[in-house]
Design a protein around this motif. Sequence first.
Motif, short mmCIF file in Angstrom:
data_model
loop_
_atom_site.label_atom_id
_atom_site.label_comp_id
_atom_site.label_asym_id
_atom_site.label_seq_id
_atom_site.Cartn_x
_atom_site.Cartn_y
_atom_site.Cartn_z
N THR A 232 3.21 10.66 -5.76
CA THR A 232 2.76 10.17 -4.46
C THR A 232 1.28 10.51 -4.29
O THR A 232 0.77 11.41 -4.96
N PRO A 233 0.58 9.81 -3.41
CA PRO A 233 -0.83 10.15 -3.17
C PRO A 233 -1.02 11.62 -2.78
O PRO A 233 -1.99 12.25 -3.22
N GLU A 234 -0.12 12.15 -1.98
CA GLU A 234 -0.23 13.54 -1.56
C GLU A 234 -0.13 14.49 -2.76
O GLU A 234 -0.92 15.43 -2.90
N ASP A 235 0.83 14.23 -3.65
CA ASP A 235 1.00 15.09 -4.82
C ASP A 235 -0.17 14.95 -5.79
O ASP A 235 -0.63 15.94 -6.37
N LEU A 236 -0.65 13.72 -5.98
CA LEU A 236 -1.76 13.51 -6.90
C LEU A 236 -3.03 14.18 -6.39
O LEU A 236 -3.81 14.74 -7.17
N ALA A 237 -3.24 14.14 -5.07
CA ALA A 237 -4.41 14.80 -4.49
C ALA A 237 -4.36 16.30 -4.70
O ALA A 237 -5.40 16.96 -4.81
N ASP A 238 -3.16 16.85 -4.77
CA ASP A 238 -3.02 18.29 -5.04
C ASP A 238 -3.14 18.59 -6.53
O ASP A 238 -3.67 19.64 -6.93
N THR A 239 -2.69 17.67 -7.37
CA THR A 239 -2.66 17.88 -8.82
C THR A 239 -4.03 17.70 -9.47
O THR A 239 -4.45 18.50 -10.32
N LEU A 240 -4.74 16.66 -9.11
CA LEU A 240 -5.97 16.27 -9.79
C LEU A 240 -7.01 17.39 -9.88
O LEU A 240 -7.58 17.62 -10.97
N PRO A 241 -7.29 18.14 -8.81
CA PRO A 241 -8.34 19.17 -8.90
C PRO A 241 -8.02 20.33 -9.84
O PRO A 241 -8.91 21.14 -10.14
N ARG A 242 -6.79 20.41 -10.33
CA ARG A 242 -6.42 21.49 -11.24
C ARG A 242 -6.95 21.29 -12.65
O ARG A 242 -6.96 22.22 -13.46
N LEU B 107 0.82 -1.21 0.00
CA LEU B 107 0.00 0.00 0.00
C LEU B 107 0.85 1.26 0.00
O LEU B 107 2.04 1.23 0.28
N GLY B 108 0.20 2.37 -0.32
CA GLY B 108 0.87 3.66 -0.34
C GLY B 108 0.86 4.31 -1.70
O GLY B 108 0.99 5.53 -1.82
N PHE B 109 0.68 3.50 -2.76
CA PHE B 109 0.57 4.03 -4.13
C PHE B 109 -0.66 3.44 -4.80
O PHE B 109 -0.62 2.95 -5.92
N GLY B 110 -1.77 3.49 -4.12
CA GLY B 110 -3.01 2.93 -4.63
C GLY B 110 -3.76 2.20 -3.54
O GLY B 110 -3.25 1.97 -2.44
N SER B 111 -5.02 1.86 -3.83
CA SER B 111 -5.90 1.13 -2.91
C SER B 111 -6.04 1.81 -1.54
O SER B 111 -5.92 1.15 -0.50
N PRO B 112 -6.34 3.11 -1.51
CA PRO B 112 -6.57 3.75 -0.20
C PRO B 112 -7.80 3.20 0.51
O PRO B 112 -7.95 3.38 1.72
N ASP B 113 -8.69 2.52 -0.24
CA ASP B 113 -9.87 1.93 0.38
C ASP B 113 -9.50 0.85 1.39
O ASP B 113 -10.20 0.66 2.39
N ILE B 114 -8.38 0.14 1.17
CA ILE B 114 -7.95 -0.88 2.12
C ILE B 114 -7.50 -0.21 3.42
O ILE B 114 -7.85 -0.65 4.52
N ASP C 77 -4.75 19.34 -30.54
CA ASP C 77 -5.11 20.61 -29.91
C ASP C 77 -5.83 20.43 -28.58
O ASP C 77 -6.28 21.40 -27.97
N CYS C 78 -5.94 19.19 -28.11
CA CYS C 78 -6.55 18.90 -26.80
C CYS C 78 -5.44 18.48 -25.83
O CYS C 78 -4.82 17.42 -26.01
N GLU C 79 -5.18 19.29 -24.83
CA GLU C 79 -4.06 19.03 -23.92
C GLU C 79 -4.44 17.95 -22.89
O GLU C 79 -5.47 18.05 -22.22
N ILE C 80 -3.56 16.94 -22.79
CA ILE C 80 -3.76 15.85 -21.84
C ILE C 80 -2.43 15.58 -21.15
O ILE C 80 -1.39 15.47 -21.81
N GLU C 81 -2.45 15.46 -19.82
CA GLU C 81 -1.26 15.10 -19.06
C GLU C 81 -1.47 13.71 -18.45
O GLU C 81 -2.55 13.40 -17.94
N PHE C 82 -0.41 12.90 -18.51
CA PHE C 82 -0.48 11.51 -18.06
C PHE C 82 0.36 11.31 -16.80
O PHE C 82 1.52 11.73 -16.74
N PHE C 83 -0.25 10.66 -15.80
CA PHE C 83 0.42 10.37 -14.54
C PHE C 83 0.27 8.88 -14.25
O PHE C 83 -0.83 8.34 -14.36
N GLY C 84 1.36 8.22 -13.88
CA GLY C 84 1.26 6.81 -13.52
C GLY C 84 2.42 6.00 -14.05
O GLY C 84 3.33 6.51 -14.71
N ILE D 147 -7.64 9.72 -1.97
CA ILE D 147 -6.35 9.28 -2.51
C ILE D 147 -5.27 9.33 -1.45
O ILE D 147 -4.49 8.39 -1.28
N ASN D 148 -5.21 10.44 -0.72
CA ASN D 148 -4.19 10.64 0.31
C ASN D 148 -4.82 10.41 1.68
O ASN D 148 -4.77 11.27 2.55
N TYR D 149 -5.41 9.24 1.86
CA TYR D 149 -6.13 8.94 3.10
C TYR D 149 -5.24 9.20 4.32
O TYR D 149 -4.07 8.85 4.31
#
Length: 401
Positions: A259-269, A23-30, A225-232, A184-186
């Motif tokens: 990291t979950p902390e960074d992704l939680a900050d990035t996603l809402p943007r 754990l730590g990079f996915g499955s925060p539900d566990i 012309d459609c901007e997409i950023e990929f994480f993973g 994500i960053n439980y």
Amino acid sequence: MFKTSLDKFTSINRIAVISDSALGFGSPDIIGLADGLCAHFGAKGILVQPDDLNRPLVDINFTADVRSVRLFSDLPTYTRSWRWNFFRLAARAVDEFKPDIVVVVGPNGYGASRALRHRPKLLVYYMLEMATTEPLYADLHKHYGNADIDAYIIPDIERHNIDFGNLHWRKDVDFEGIYLTAPINYPVPIKPRAADDRNGKSIYFGHIHPEETLLDNMLTPQLNDCEIEFFGRIGDADRGVIANRIASTPGKAYRGLQTPEDLADTLPRFNFSLVTWKPEGHIGRFHLPATKLYHSVLAGVPIIAVPNPLNVYFIRKLGIGLLMDGWSRRSFIESIQAAKAMIGSDAYRSMVDRCRVAAEGEFAWSRQVSRCAALVERALEKKWRRLYGPRKSQPALAANG
């Protein structure tokens, strides 16, 4: 204070959860399930997880009295020897803890439960992954069965039905369905942004693969012309080639694993989140409950999704995104271009608000924990009545005339 036999049996002081993966990079539900159940019952807990050479050890935060135990292994991850070693070590850790409740997650958790010497009051199987996708796991489940499993937590009813049918397991069981909506960053909740405070781009996060997640459809020149950023993490032998291909495509960028902390900050943007995968290889992939759908909605980010059953259900019921009409390149082009055209409109702002309503209501993690806690209470009382409850009186034999 006097306690009845039922009071004593349903009293919960210790809970053990055996995770299917590191754990730590996915499955925060566990993590959230272990923490939430211990908090609900005021119990001490341990969360046992396997080692993974590809996932570094990270700190896991809890709100309740839970201890994380990661079992070291120098064996190649997910090989047969690694799995048998984990079953043995996880069972030993739980035996020493002597919990009242044991929750096993996925096929690896199930395998560990077969090696337990300690007999808990209740054994709960969280069927996060399907039991019949790999021959080793299918054979394991068929051999040991489910006679000693008291209750089930399931993320999708169709996958549950497929597994039970393939395994010929008894179906008169207690189960509860939940959504995989732990933050994500439980345990830190994700903070959405206002609809007009976004970067105008779409995000794809999670497993990346040219075919399995339909990456090629997102890199087509018609979407330059459609901007997409990929994480993973890129799941292919030619990781470097694929990363360079993404980076060299106009309007696209590869940002690596966060990291979950960074992704939680990035996603809402971002304005939209792509939820895509190819439903081939096993029927379970068609009914896959995608955590990225839940995480995107919790972040207030509408989704653009392929028409797998759960995606169809949530988009039609809750209005939280755009639904593709298929898995073709044409479907990707039309849907992603339509999403870009929506940005800044009242329709887009309404979609963002519907994400908020879903996040605060149906998708709230507290609701999922409450369902699981109610399942445990229900199953405990049912088991007590079966083991110790009053027996039905036998009808008196008629006297011979």
